[in-house]
Design a protein around this motif. Structure first.
Motif, PDB file in Angstrom:
ATOM      1  N   PHE A  23      14.759   1.390 -15.142  1.00 41.40           N
ATOM      2  CA  PHE A  23      14.980   2.840 -15.252  1.00 41.40           C
ATOM      3  C   PHE A  23      14.947   3.323 -16.699  1.00 41.40           C
ATOM      4  O   PHE A  23      14.798   4.516 -16.950  1.00 41.40           O
ATOM      5  CB  PHE A  23      16.311   3.208 -14.593  1.00 41.40           C
ATOM      6  CG  PHE A  23      16.230   3.259 -13.093  1.00 41.40           C
ATOM      7  CD1 PHE A  23      15.780   4.400 -12.448  1.00 41.40           C
ATOM      8  CD2 PHE A  23      16.575   2.155 -12.325  1.00 41.40           C
ATOM      9  CE1 PHE A  23      15.690   4.443 -11.068  1.00 41.40           C
ATOM     10  CE2 PHE A  23      16.496   2.199 -10.949  1.00 41.40           C
ATOM     11  CZ  PHE A  23      16.035   3.339 -10.315  1.00 41.40           C
ATOM     12  N   ASN A  64      12.633   2.253 -18.693  1.00 40.89           N
ATOM     13  CA  ASN A  64      11.225   2.045 -19.061  1.00 40.89           C
ATOM     14  C   ASN A  64      11.040   0.939 -20.103  1.00 40.89           C
ATOM     15  O   ASN A  64      10.106   0.958 -20.888  1.00 40.89           O
ATOM     16  CB  ASN A  64      10.598   3.347 -19.596  1.00 40.89           C
ATOM     17  CG  ASN A  64      10.372   4.353 -18.481  1.00 40.89           C
ATOM     18  OD1 ASN A  64       9.971   3.979 -17.385  1.00 40.89           O
ATOM     19  ND2 ASN A  64      10.640   5.613 -18.760  1.00 40.89           N
ATOM     20  N   HIS A 101      21.626   5.167  -9.633  1.00 38.94           N
ATOM     21  CA  HIS A 101      20.534   5.818 -10.367  1.00 38.94           C
ATOM     22  C   HIS A 101      19.914   6.981  -9.593  1.00 38.94           C
ATOM     23  O   HIS A 101      18.905   7.536 -10.008  1.00 38.94           O
ATOM     24  CB  HIS A 101      19.443   4.789 -10.698  1.00 38.94           C
ATOM     25  CG  HIS A 101      19.833   3.847 -11.790  1.00 38.94           C
ATOM     26  ND1 HIS A 101      20.572   2.699 -11.542  1.00 38.94           N
ATOM     27  CD2 HIS A 101      19.605   3.883 -13.137  1.00 38.94           C
ATOM     28  CE1 HIS A 101      20.765   2.051 -12.683  1.00 38.94           C
ATOM     29  NE2 HIS A 101      20.200   2.748 -13.662  1.00 38.94           N
ATOM     30  N   LEU A 151      10.247   8.214  -9.852  1.00 44.83           N
ATOM     31  CA  LEU A 151       9.785   7.009 -10.533  1.00 44.83           C
ATOM     32  C   LEU A 151       8.303   7.112 -10.839  1.00 44.83           C
ATOM     33  O   LEU A 151       7.550   7.731 -10.083  1.00 44.83           O
ATOM     34  CB  LEU A 151      10.020   5.762  -9.662  1.00 44.83           C
ATOM     35  CG  LEU A 151      11.439   5.527  -9.134  1.00 44.83           C
ATOM     36  CD1 LEU A 151      11.434   4.336  -8.187  1.00 44.83           C
ATOM     37  CD2 LEU A 151      12.401   5.270 -10.276  1.00 44.83           C
ATOM     38  N   ASP A 152       7.886   6.515 -11.956  1.00 46.43           N
ATOM     39  CA  ASP A 152       6.447   6.408 -12.183  1.00 46.43           C
ATOM     40  C   ASP A 152       5.922   5.186 -11.421  1.00 46.43           C
ATOM     41  O   ASP A 152       6.685   4.453 -10.788  1.00 46.43           O
ATOM     42  CB  ASP A 152       6.127   6.326 -13.681  1.00 46.43           C
ATOM     43  CG  ASP A 152       6.751   5.110 -14.353  1.00 46.43           C
ATOM     44  OD1 ASP A 152       7.009   4.104 -13.660  1.00 46.43           O
ATOM     45  OD2 ASP A 152       6.997   5.154 -15.582  1.00 46.43           O
ATOM     46  N   GLN A 162       7.499   1.684 -12.425  1.00 49.52           N
ATOM     47  CA  GLN A 162       8.886   1.567 -11.979  1.00 49.52           C
ATOM     48  C   GLN A 162       8.960   1.374 -10.463  1.00 49.52           C
ATOM     49  O   GLN A 162       9.720   0.537  -9.962  1.00 49.52           O
ATOM     50  CB  GLN A 162       9.663   2.832 -12.383  1.00 49.52           C
ATOM     51  CG  GLN A 162       9.916   2.969 -13.866  1.00 49.52           C
ATOM     52  CD  GLN A 162      10.585   4.293 -14.182  1.00 49.52           C
ATOM     53  OE1 GLN A 162      10.156   5.350 -13.689  1.00 49.52           O
ATOM     54  NE2 GLN A 162      11.631   4.267 -15.005  1.00 49.52           N
ATOM     55  N   PHE A 163       8.163   2.171  -9.765  1.00 49.47           N
ATOM     56  CA  PHE A 163       8.152   2.061  -8.297  1.00 49.47           C
ATOM     57  C   PHE A 163       7.729   0.663  -7.863  1.00 49.47           C
ATOM     58  O   PHE A 163       8.294   0.088  -6.926  1.00 49.47           O
ATOM     59  CB  PHE A 163       7.208   3.119  -7.720  1.00 49.47           C
ATOM     60  CG  PHE A 163       7.159   3.128  -6.215  1.00 49.47           C
ATOM     61  CD1 PHE A 163       8.188   3.685  -5.477  1.00 49.47           C
ATOM     62  CD2 PHE A 163       6.093   2.553  -5.534  1.00 49.47           C
ATOM     63  CE1 PHE A 163       8.158   3.686  -4.086  1.00 49.47           C
ATOM     64  CE2 PHE A 163       6.048   2.545  -4.156  1.00 49.47           C
ATOM     65  CZ  PHE A 163       7.087   3.121  -3.430  1.00 49.47           C
TER      66      PHE A 163
END
Length: 638
Positions: free
Chosen positions: A559, A561, A593, A601-602, A605-606
């Protein structure tokens, strides 16, 4: 007493039927006896297994070959089918011209097409070297035209009775100047391996064999492939023997014929071997662990999570195997290493490796009898094993390896067979009851550990070789190069009536012989020490807390990044998610979160989050809704 051979079969090439443009079929030419035994039905489809790669004509006369096929009947009884295959010249000249495309001439040329023919011996006993000698003797009498009746050899073979176990010896002759000796094991419950286990480690190495060992115990599909059929049989035998005291209860097919390759798509676990010519077909299998015996590699598909032995047992087992298989490892860096001694005898090395695995099971199942509950004794015992209590007292509730083992069919059979308190005991019962404390005392003392391993290996070796002074054996062999002779008559047709007469005479003589077996005595099974944790309690708590911290850190990195830190911690986090506490921690952290019932999420991240959730779901019996409810994670997050 049991028959040495239940059936003798001659299988040849079928000229009337074909399986394709370049492949033929086999057919049974003769079988003895002609009627089925009451206690042993005739195996169906034996002609498929005589030529596992398919029935094909050859342009050259090949060397005779030998291998053993294992068939399992409807009652789960195994039949060992020994096949000796040689090649005969085709006498169909017209067929020869069509295949070779030669012009017709006035002279009859030597045969240029050869067809396979197999001599098959079917038995419920597992004596591969004896069967090799018997079939080799029949082939020798045929190819060298010895003055011995084939009918006599076959009748003597099918009427020979041997003790099933007890350590006794059986000296016999088929009547062709041979002198053969059968040595029965002391206890038929212990596997007989010869040198197959040592050979498997030589082919694949320690880590690969341990992976296959864990795969079969956790009910995964294992497939061997090799250019040698006999190597396939040996590898399957070795892998199954490492499971002792557990018994493999799924399909076991050391040599699978080409016509039955669709069996590899079966949903059930299995141990199967196929020839390497089918390597392109088997690599398309997505849920099968494939071992290349000739290349020394194994391939584990990405969709399979292979559970490993719990620590510290994994490290101890790897260290013990290294010391046994590579005894010069400790002295390799010495400036003045001790003189090299002769390598261990392959049979004793085989038993030392098996001893290490037997000690491993004694440590895994220590105190198992204290978790048995005898519900009923008559007419058949009904016994319940308290898995949760055993795992809890061993400190392995979160260990998915032992959980899968205890939930498997092999362990259910173990409880059913070894649960009764009054029965015949064997080496494993003594080991798990009296030797576990001594095994613990060896920690940090490799010489002492090796000494105890060799003592146990001596007992395994004595089980297979109870009489060290073996009588001299003599079995005639064919003349060197006899298979290359230009003019060899086809294998003759056996006089069936004569064989039946001689068989009846032999059985009549054997009926009056006293039994040579030694009955095993039953006794009260020793309970052994109580169940104790496999590691120190403080160490367990520390390791559990450390795993949870790894999961928390990994999620924080995702989270924030911090993808470089994520890549470093993700493998450890995925391993930790096999435990229930770590899965609960995952849902709690994800819930923290989420803002306003959603999380954005990008793509990267996903992907990380999905991999972690997928790993958690693979390691548990719950579904995704259970995970969501457990930590109140909104469904929109998923």
């Amino acid at each position: 007493m049991a028959r040495l051979a239940d059936y003798f079969i001659v299988v040849g090439y079928d000229h009337e039927k074909t399986a394709g443009p370049t492949e033929g079929l086999g057919k049974i030419i003769q079988r003895f006896p002609q009627k089925d035994w009451d206690d042993t039905p005739f195996p169906q489809g034996i002609e498929l297994f005589c030529q596992p790669g398919g029935w094909q004509l050859s342009k050259e006369r090949k060397q005779p070959t030998f291998f053993v096929v294992v068939l399992t009947d409807i009652d789960s009884e195994r039949h060992y089918c020994s096949c000796l295959t040689f090649y005969e010249a085709e006498i169909n000249l017209q067929g020869t011209k069509e295949i070779e495309g030669e012009e017709e001439s006035g002279l009859i040329p030597p045969a240029e097409v050869f067809a396979p023919k197999s001599l098959v011996l079917v038995s419920r006993l597992d004596y591969p070297e004896i069967f090799r000698a018997c079939l080799g003797l029949i082939y020798t009498v045929y190819v060298d035209s010895l003055n011995v009746s084939l009918e006599t050899l076959i009748a003597n073979l099918c009427s020979c009775l041997v003790p099933a176990s007890g350590g006794s010896q059986k000296l016999f002759s088929l009547g062709a100047g041979d002198r053969q000796l059968i040595q029965t094991p002391l206890h038929d419950s212990l596997p007989v391996t010869g040198t197959s286990v040592a050979l498997l480690f030589q082919q694949l190495g320690i880590q690969n064999v341990l992976s296959l060992f864990c795969a079969v115990l956790t009910e995964n599909k294992v497939l061997f492939h090799s250019a040698s059929f006999q190597r396939l049989s040996d590898a399957c035998r070795a892998l199954e023997s490492l499971m002792f005291p557990l018994k493999y209860s799924y399909p076991y097919i050391p040599i699978l014929p080409a016509q039955l390759l669709e069996v590899l798509s079966s949903p059930t676990p299995f141990i199967i071997g196929v020839h390497s010519v089918f390597r392109n077909d088997i690599h398309e299998l997505l849920d099968v662990i494939i071992a290349d015996l000739d290349g020394g590699t194994i391939k584990i598909p990405e969709c399979i999570h292979l559970s490993q032995l719990p620590e510290p047992l994994l490290h101890q087992t790897q260290m013990a195997l290294s010391l046994v298989l590579h005894p010069d490892l400790e002295t390799a860096d010495y400036a003045f290493p001790p003189p090299r001694t002769a390598l261990s005898h392959s049979k004793m090395l085989d038993k030392e490796v098996r001893a290490i695995f037997l000690r491993l099971f004694a440590q895994l199942f220590q105190g198992y009898r204290s978790c048995l509950q005898l519900i009923r004794i008559h007419a058949e015992p009904v016994i319940h094993f308290h898995k949760a209590a055993f795992l809890g007292q061993r400190g392995l509730i979160e260990n998915d390896f032992l959980t899968k083992v205890l939930n498997g069919m092999a362990f259910a059979g173990f409880v059913s067979e070894r649960g009764p308190p009054f029965r015949t005991c064997d080496l494993f019962d003594e080991l798990v009851a009296f030797e576990v404390e001594r095994i613990k005392a060896e920690e940090g003392n490799p010489p002492k550990m090796i000494k105890h391993v060799r003592e146990l290996a001596e007992q395994l070796f004595k089980n297979e070789n109870p009489n060290p002074h073996i009588a001299f054996q003599k079995v005639p062999r064919p003349t060197e190069g006899s298979h290359l002779r230009v003019h060899i008559l086809p294998f003759p047709r056996i006089n069936e009536c004569r064989v039946q007469e001689l068989l009846q005479e032999g059985l009549a003589r054997s009926q009056g012989a006293p039994p040579a077996t030694r009955g095993d005595k039953k006794c009260v099974v020793p309970a052994g020490p109580p169940v104790v944790s496999i590691m120190e309690k403080g160490s367990t708590v520390f390791n559990s807390a450390q795993r949870l911290e790894v999961v928390r850190n990994c999620i924080s990195f995702i989270f924030e990044n911090k993808f470089l830190e994520t890549e470093k911690t993700l493998p450890a986090a995925l391993r930790a998610l096999k435990g229930k506490a770590a899965r609960h921690c995952l849902t709690q952290e994800l819930g923290q979160h989420v803002k306003q019932n959603r999380a954005i999420l990008d793509h990267q991240q996903f992907d990380y989050i999905v991999r972690m959730m997928n790993c958690a779901l693979q390691g548990s019996t719950c579904n995704i809704l259970d995970l969501i409810k457990e930590a109140a994670v909104p469904e929109s997050f998923c």
